[in-house]
Design a protein around this motif. Structure first.
Motif, PDB file in Angstrom:
ATOM      1  N   UNK A 195       0.856  -1.187   0.000  1.00 19.24           N
ATOM      2  CA  UNK A 195       0.000   0.000   0.000  1.00 19.24           C
ATOM      3  C   UNK A 195       0.892   1.238   0.000  1.00 19.24           C
ATOM      4  N   UNK A 196       0.305   2.378  -0.247  1.00 10.48           N
ATOM      5  CA  UNK A 196       1.083   3.631  -0.176  1.00 10.48           C
ATOM      6  C   UNK A 196       0.137   4.820  -0.184  1.00 10.48           C
ATOM      7  N   UNK A 197       0.706   5.977   0.090  1.00 11.05           N
ATOM      8  CA  UNK A 197       0.036   7.274  -0.113  1.00 11.05           C
ATOM      9  C   UNK A 197      -1.331   7.345   0.552  1.00 11.05           C
ATOM     10  N   UNK A 198      -1.335   7.030   1.851  1.00 16.49           N
ATOM     11  CA  UNK A 198      -2.582   7.119   2.607  1.00 16.49           C
ATOM     12  C   UNK A 198      -3.016   8.570   2.772  1.00 16.49           C
ATOM     13  N   UNK A 199      -2.076   9.469   2.965  1.00 12.49           N
ATOM     14  CA  UNK A 199      -2.367  10.905   3.126  1.00 12.49           C
ATOM     15  C   UNK A 199      -3.378  11.161   4.236  1.00 12.49           C
ATOM     16  N   UNK A 200      -3.173  10.524   5.368  1.00 11.69           N
ATOM     17  CA  UNK A 200      -4.046  10.750   6.515  1.00 11.69           C
ATOM     18  C   UNK A 200      -4.031  12.225   6.892  1.00 11.69           C
ATOM     19  N   UNK A 201      -5.189  12.761   7.200  1.00 15.42           N
ATOM     20  CA  UNK A 201      -5.292  14.178   7.564  1.00 15.42           C
ATOM     21  C   UNK A 201      -5.519  15.105   6.390  1.00 15.42           C
ATOM     22  N   UNK A 202      -5.673  14.560   5.188  1.00 16.88           N
ATOM     23  CA  UNK A 202      -5.849  15.422   4.026  1.00 16.88           C
ATOM     24  C   UNK A 202      -7.164  16.188   4.076  1.00 16.88           C
ATOM     25  N   UNK A 203      -7.130  17.413   3.582  1.00 19.60           N
ATOM     26  CA  UNK A 203      -8.341  18.202   3.358  1.00 19.60           C
ATOM     27  C   UNK A 203      -8.549  18.322   1.854  1.00 19.60           C
ATOM     28  N   UNK A 204      -9.730  17.950   1.399  1.00 24.11           N
ATOM     29  CA  UNK A 204     -10.066  17.934  -0.020  1.00 24.11           C
ATOM     30  C   UNK A 204     -10.912  19.163  -0.319  1.00 24.11           C
ATOM     31  N   UNK A 205     -10.294  20.174  -0.941  1.00 21.64           N
ATOM     32  CA  UNK A 205     -10.986  21.442  -1.170  1.00 21.64           C
ATOM     33  C   UNK A 205     -11.603  21.951   0.137  1.00 21.64           C
ATOM     34  N   UNK A 206     -10.811  21.920   1.190  1.00 21.20           N
ATOM     35  CA  UNK A 206     -11.171  22.409   2.531  1.00 21.20           C
ATOM     36  C   UNK A 206     -12.121  21.479   3.289  1.00 21.20           C
ATOM     37  N   UNK A 207     -12.400  20.296   2.757  1.00 23.42           N
ATOM     38  CA  UNK A 207     -13.267  19.334   3.428  1.00 23.42           C
ATOM     39  C   UNK A 207     -12.421  18.196   3.992  1.00 23.42           C
ATOM     40  N   UNK A 208     -12.649  17.837   5.238  1.00 23.26           N
ATOM     41  CA  UNK A 208     -11.904  16.771   5.885  1.00 23.26           C
ATOM     42  C   UNK A 208     -12.193  15.427   5.222  1.00 23.26           C
ATOM     43  N   UNK A 209     -11.153  14.582   5.119  1.00 22.10           N
ATOM     44  CA  UNK A 209     -11.320  13.223   4.594  1.00 22.10           C
ATOM     45  C   UNK A 209     -11.340  12.195   5.725  1.00 22.10           C
ATOM     46  N   UNK A 210     -11.541  12.624   6.976  1.00 26.58           N
ATOM     47  CA  UNK A 210     -11.417  11.706   8.102  1.00 26.58           C
ATOM     48  C   UNK A 210     -12.377  10.518   7.968  1.00 26.58           C
ATOM     49  N   UNK A 211     -13.612  10.776   7.599  1.00 27.00           N
ATOM     50  CA  UNK A 211     -14.571   9.685   7.454  1.00 27.00           C
ATOM     51  C   UNK A 211     -14.104   8.690   6.397  1.00 27.00           C
ATOM     52  N   UNK A 212     -13.619   9.191   5.263  1.00 28.37           N
ATOM     53  CA  UNK A 212     -13.176   8.305   4.188  1.00 28.37           C
ATOM     54  C   UNK A 212     -11.987   7.458   4.620  1.00 28.37           C
ATOM     55  N   UNK A 213     -11.065   8.078   5.357  1.00 25.91           N
ATOM     56  CA  UNK A 213      -9.929   7.305   5.844  1.00 25.91           C
ATOM     57  C   UNK A 213     -10.369   6.267   6.876  1.00 25.91           C
ATOM     58  N   UNK A 214     -11.332   6.613   7.706  1.00 29.73           N
ATOM     59  CA  UNK A 214     -11.858   5.636   8.665  1.00 29.73           C
ATOM     60  C   UNK A 214     -12.422   4.425   7.933  1.00 29.73           C
ATOM     61  N   UNK A 215     -13.150   4.669   6.844  1.00 28.23           N
ATOM     62  CA  UNK A 215     -13.740   3.573   6.077  1.00 28.23           C
ATOM     63  C   UNK A 215     -12.658   2.726   5.419  1.00 28.23           C
ATOM     64  N   UNK A 216     -11.628   3.367   4.876  1.00 32.55           N
ATOM     65  CA  UNK A 216     -10.539   2.612   4.257  1.00 32.55           C
ATOM     66  C   UNK A 216      -9.816   1.741   5.275  1.00 32.55           C
ATOM     67  N   UNK A 217      -9.499   2.306   6.427  1.00 28.93           N
ATOM     68  CA  UNK A 217      -8.756   1.551   7.433  1.00 28.93           C
ATOM     69  C   UNK A 217      -9.588   0.394   7.982  1.00 28.93           C
ATOM     70  N   UNK A 218     -10.885   0.593   8.141  1.00 29.51           N
ATOM     71  CA  UNK A 218     -11.761  -0.490   8.589  1.00 29.51           C
ATOM     72  C   UNK A 218     -11.796  -1.610   7.541  1.00 29.51           C
TER      73      UNK A 218
END
Length: 417
Positions: free
Chosen positions: A8-31
């Motif tokens: 795997x690579x390039x998780x980019x945890x903490x990224x903001x996508x056009x000022x919107x948090x990706x926390x939910x999306x990362x939670x889903x990926x990690x789960x």
């Protein structure tokens, strides 16, 4: 002995996508990733750099990583998690928590260390991978993003970045050859931009001093698999065993059609032909849809009205919409308001409305563009920086973004208090 691992690579945890948090999306990926680990029970999980999106990640992003490592260790205690720093990461930061990582059978390589004689500490970069019986089945050659300051000036062979990069690879591979046995595989993990690879608009340039991207000739034939990070599109580079796994999430709208995946790799080094390894992509479900709507203005408005209905209660789970329209006349002054009125309610987040005025070719004029979304701190900083006569400097921009994130974190902490 066979070795099985996830690339795997390039998780980019903490990224903001056009000022919107990706926390939910990362939670889903990690789960989702935890489910794959529980089912497949690999010997190792490789994270080939850009673990975080910025060098000073917010506490929430760090918590996501360490909670994942704890959960992964619970369900697969024999699995090793091996991480390298990418150009977005602070190598020193990810190495500072080594005692914590050891508890979860994890290892991070963030920077190139030197011995007392000033030469490269190869022990730090060579990590054994063991199986369930604690027998070494592979050696991982872990190369973080190679910064010029860390690798140049070692000797007369490292006078510039390109020479130094070649020297580091040569020394590390030579040492690995001496250490390996016939029944052990060699896996090289690196965060780099390789020649012949396909990029997207979201990847930060990392080629030092405008020099060429790296050549796969750096990788000796003895290497069984090269696990690359940095580019977000899953792809092989030249040969089938040299691969980018790509990012788990689309990090820009240019990546909307990428088949995001992790790669399950199995290697039997005893075999002498290509049957010694297998590569199996495991496709990652996309938690939040991205919609790119483009065309002539009336057509764009018609497309917007065809978007699916149905509310999504949580704001951070609503779908992203990027709008780009073309017109020869100025847009109506209330266009954004009109779009917000016709788009299905409480389901979408409009991240950008972009107008490109078409200009006849014979006029030799550049097309003009108008953005209707509010300016971000990043854009304002870039505009002011350029007006002052300075050229684009990625390091300065990253320092500014780090300050912004620290300010946001401070505000979050005050709110929580």
């Amino acid at each position: 002995m066979t070795v099985r691992f996830f690339h795997t690579s390039d998780w980019h945890l903490g990224q903001y996508f056009h000022s919107h948090s990706r926390q939910f999306e990362h939670e889903q990926f990690l789960a989702w990733l935890l489910i794959q680990i529980k089912e497949k029970q690999p010997h190792a999980l490789l994270i080939a750099g850009d673990i975080f999106d910025v060098i000073n990640p917010a506490s929430a992003a760090q918590k996501q990583l360490y909670q994942f490592l704890a959960d992964a260790h619970d369900i697969a205690p024999h699995m090793q998690t091996l991480m390298i720093a990418g150009n977005h990461d602070s190598g020193y930061r990810i190495e500072q928590v080594e005692p914590l990582l050891e508890k979860y059978n994890a290892k991070s390589v963030g920077v190139i260390h030197k011995n007392d004689d000033g030469q490269i500490n190869l022990d730090h970069l060579l990590i054994p991978i063991t199986n369930e019986q604690q027998k070494t089945v592979a050696l991982c050659l872990a190369l973080p993003f190679l910064r010029s300051s860390e690798i140049t000036g070692l000797n007369e062979q490292t006078t510039n970045s390109q020479n130094a990069i070649a020297y580091v690879h040569q020394q590390l591979i030579s040492e690995a050859k001496q250490r390996k046995t016939d029944d052990q595989a060699l896996i090289l993990m690196s965060h780099a931009h390789m020649q012949g690879s396909e990029t997207s608009e979201s990847e930060r340039p990392i080629i030092i001093g405008n020099e060429e991207a790296l050549s796969t000739a750096l990788f000796d034939d003895v290497i069984d698999y090269v696990a690359l990070g940095h580019l977000h599109k899953p792809q092989k580079v030249g040969q089938t065993h040299i691969r980018y796994s790509g990012s788990p999430l689309p990090l820009s709208f240019s990546e909307i059609n990428y088949k995001h995946q992790i790669v399950e790799v199995t290697i039997d080094p005893i075999q002498t032909d290509e049957s010694r390894f297998t590569f199996e992509p495991i496709y990652i479900p996309r938690p939040i849809k991205l919609h790119k709507i483009a065309g002539e203005l009336t057509d764009v408005l018609a497309q917007i009205q065809t978007l699916a209905e149905g509310e999504i209660t949580e704001i951070d789970q609503r779908e992203f919409v990027d709008i780009e329209y073309f017109t020869l006349v100025p847009p109506p002054p209330n266009l954004r308001q009109h779009i917000e009125e016709i788009i299905p309610k409480n389901r979408y987040r409009i991240v950008r409305i972009f107008r490109k005025r078409l200009v006849a070719d014979h006029q030799n004029d550049a097309a003009t563009s108008v953005h209707l979304e509010p300016p971000t701190p990043k854009k304002l900083f870039q505009q002011i920086w350029q007006k002052q006569g300075y050229s684009n400097d990625d390091a300065v921009l990253q320092d500014f973004l780090s300050l912004i994130q620290e300010a946001e974190k401070s505000l979050e902490d005050e709110h929580e208090a």
